[in-house]
Design an enzyme around this catalytic site. Structure first.
Site, PDB file in Angstrom:
ATOM      1  NE  ARG A  58     -60.081   9.413  16.038  1.00  0.00           N
ATOM      2  CZ  ARG A  58     -60.707   9.774  17.169  1.00  0.00           C
ATOM      3  NH1 ARG A  58     -60.345   9.259  18.324  1.00  0.00           N
ATOM      4  NH2 ARG A  58     -61.685  10.653  17.142  1.00  0.00           N
ATOM      5  CE1 TYR A 111     -37.102   0.683  11.636  1.00  0.00           C
ATOM      6  CE2 TYR A 111     -38.382   2.355  12.767  1.00  0.00           C
ATOM      7  CZ  TYR A 111     -37.984   1.736  11.599  1.00  0.00           C
ATOM      8  OH  TYR A 111     -38.467   2.187  10.407  1.00  0.00           O
ATOM      9  CE  LYS A 208     -40.297  -3.192   8.945  1.00  0.00           C
ATOM     10  NZ  LYS A 208     -39.648  -2.699  10.146  1.00  0.00           N
TER      11      LYS A 208
HETATM   12  C1  LIG Z   1     -39.656  -1.468  10.931  1.00  0.00           C
HETATM   13  C2  LIG Z   1     -39.491  -1.546  12.391  1.00  0.00           C
HETATM   14  C3  LIG Z   1     -40.191  -0.673  13.246  1.00  0.00           C
HETATM   15  C4  LIG Z   1     -41.085   0.426  12.745  1.00  0.00           C
HETATM   16  O1  LIG Z   1     -42.189  -0.047  12.067  1.00  0.00           O
HETATM   17  P1  LIG Z   1     -43.000   0.738  10.917  1.00  0.00           P
HETATM   18  O2  LIG Z   1     -44.094  -0.198  10.590  1.00  0.00           O
HETATM   19  O3  LIG Z   1     -42.036   0.995   9.807  1.00  0.00           O
HETATM   20  O4  LIG Z   1     -43.466   2.028  11.532  1.00  0.00           O
HETATM   21  C5  LIG Z   1     -40.030  -0.855  14.607  1.00  0.00           C
HETATM   22  N1  LIG Z   1     -39.217  -1.805  15.107  1.00  0.00           N
HETATM   23  C6  LIG Z   1     -38.515  -2.634  14.315  1.00  0.00           C
HETATM   24  C7  LIG Z   1     -37.615  -3.661  14.926  1.00  0.00           C
HETATM   25  C8  LIG Z   1     -38.614  -2.533  12.934  1.00  0.00           C
HETATM   26  O5  LIG Z   1     -37.920  -3.364  12.148  1.00  0.00           O
END
Ligand SMILES: *Cc1c(COP(=O)(O)O)cnc(C)c1O
Length: 393
Positions: A58, A111, A208
């Site tokens: 961690r 988001y 992403k």
């Molecule tokens: C998906 C996303 C998040 C959150 O990310 P997770 O990995 O789903 O927790 C934050 N900001 C943006 C712009 C996103 O597209």
């Protein structure tokens, strides 16, 4: 290998990768929860920060460290902090930089959960938040109060594709002694480097573009300031939202192809945008690569390229949106974005169905809005799929 002075594409492959006793070409998965100290003194030194040794996963782990160092170099930062998810990164940053009685100014089209956690949870601990359209810089100036500590922006924003001027925000942040945080998920460090433009902290959902293969969830934070870095790392370790070694291994693999994935997806996106722009069933289209985007010039100035995300409106509104969703077959009907596969989403009937009409409109989410994440398939197939879906409306 020392990679600081090498090019971006070389860093993608080599930054953070360390040599082990076997000469492994990639960083192995150190799937261990804890690490054995050499002796009592070594244990004491590790805890006191006098030795670099690992203690407990961690707190730190070689596979995770490799990814943190890799992304820190890609963003031109001081160091990186990997987290379990993008929301883990966002919550950790809020926790580290805000406290009872402090105030944050944020983009309104961030988001969803990044706004929700402030409104529903941090508010319970006395944190105040204002949400404004940050693509108009005057709105930011007006929202700043004597207790404002953080300016938080997402650009391009989700799903409106609004663009905020990062350098102008950095100027305002400096004047008012605020910490500027940028969610760089939509661009990745290949297209946009917020720290170079004056931001203090940059964060990502690596789920992403950075990982890019729709197979893991994760997040990362990079800062250029060692004091801010220490505060954020402390909160990540205490909240316990660390990335795990297998996630780190996956993203170290995914990130290597970031540049070529984005180049291909962006090339496809431009062709898709041109197809949509002239289609009779499309009411409007927002893609930063076209001159019709309201902040086309700003996008050109602060981004290396327009990326592969776009949103468009259908003439038939809500029902047309649902019809299109049911009649595309190559594009996956799914949330998320930035993967090698093309994804399509209709916020009004899907992700934002539970949001009031008023709040949807305030965030720029109209009933006709479709969000499209262009993948790296053959562009002829992507366009044929969209054409088929649009013909059914
Ligand atoms: C998906 C996303 C998040 C959150 O990310 P997770 O990995 O789903 O927790 C934050 N900001 C943006 C712009 C996103 O597209």
């Amino acid at each position: 290998m020392k990679t600081e002075n090498l090019g971006f594409n070389t860093k993608l492959i080599h930054a953070g990768v360390f040599e082990d006793e076997f000469g492994s070409a990639t960083v192995p998965i150190y799937q261990t929860s804890t690490f054995k100290f050499k002796n009592a003194q070594h244990g004491a030194d590790c805890f006191a920060g006098k030795s670099d040794g690992y203690i407990y996963t961690r707190i730190g782990n070689p596979t995770i460290r490799a990814f943190e160092k890799n992304i820190a170099e890609l963003e031109n930062g001081f160091d990186g902090i990997a987290t379990s998810s993008g929301m883990g990164a966002i919550s950790t940053v809020y926790m580290a930089l805000l406290g009872a009685g402090s105030h944050i100014v944020s983009s309104d089209a961030v988001y969803g959960p990044a706004r929700g956690v402030l409104e529903q949870d941090f508010s319970r601990f006395g944190v105040e938040a204002s949400f404004v359209n940050t693509s108009n810089i005057e709105n930011i100036e007006k929202a700043i109060k004597s207790n404002t500590k953080v300016l938080y922006i997402e650009t391009p924003a989700n799903p409106t594709m609004d663009i905020t001027d990062i350098a102008a925000c950095a100027e305002i942040a400096k004047q008012h002694n605020l910490i500027l945080v940028v969610d760089n998920t939509f661009s990745s460090p290949y297209l946009q480097k917020p720290l170079d433009l004056g931001a203090d902290v940059v964060l990502h959902s690596i789920t992403k573009f950075i990982n890019g293969h729709a197979d893991i969830v994760g997040g990362v934070i990079v800062t250029k300031n060692p004091d801010i870095y220490k505060k954020i790392r402390h909160c990540m370790v205490y909240l316990g939202c660390n990335m795990d070694p297998t996630q780190s291994f996956m993203v170290l693999r995914g990130v290597k192809t970031l540049a070529i994935r984005i180049e291909r997806a962006q090339e496809n996106a431009m062709k898709v945008a041109k197809f949509l722009q002239s289609h009779p069933k499309i009411e409007w289209l927002r893609y930063p690569g076209l001159e019709t985007h309201p902040q086309y010039e700003l996008a050109k100035k602060q981004m290396k390229g327009p990326g592969s995300m776009m949103s468009f409106g259908l003439k038939g509104g809500f029902e047309a949106g649902k019809k299109l969703m049911d009649n595309v077959h190559l594009a996956l009907l799914a949330v998320s974005l930035g993967g090698v596969e093309t994804l399509i989403q209709h916020p009004a009937s899907m992700t934002h169905a539970a949001v009031s009409k008023e709040n949807k409109l305030a965030a720029g989410i109209t009933d006709d809005l479709v969000r499209f994440s262009v993948g790296i398939e053959d562009v002829e197939d992507i366009i044929a799929d969209l054409k088929h879906g649009l013909d059914k409306i």
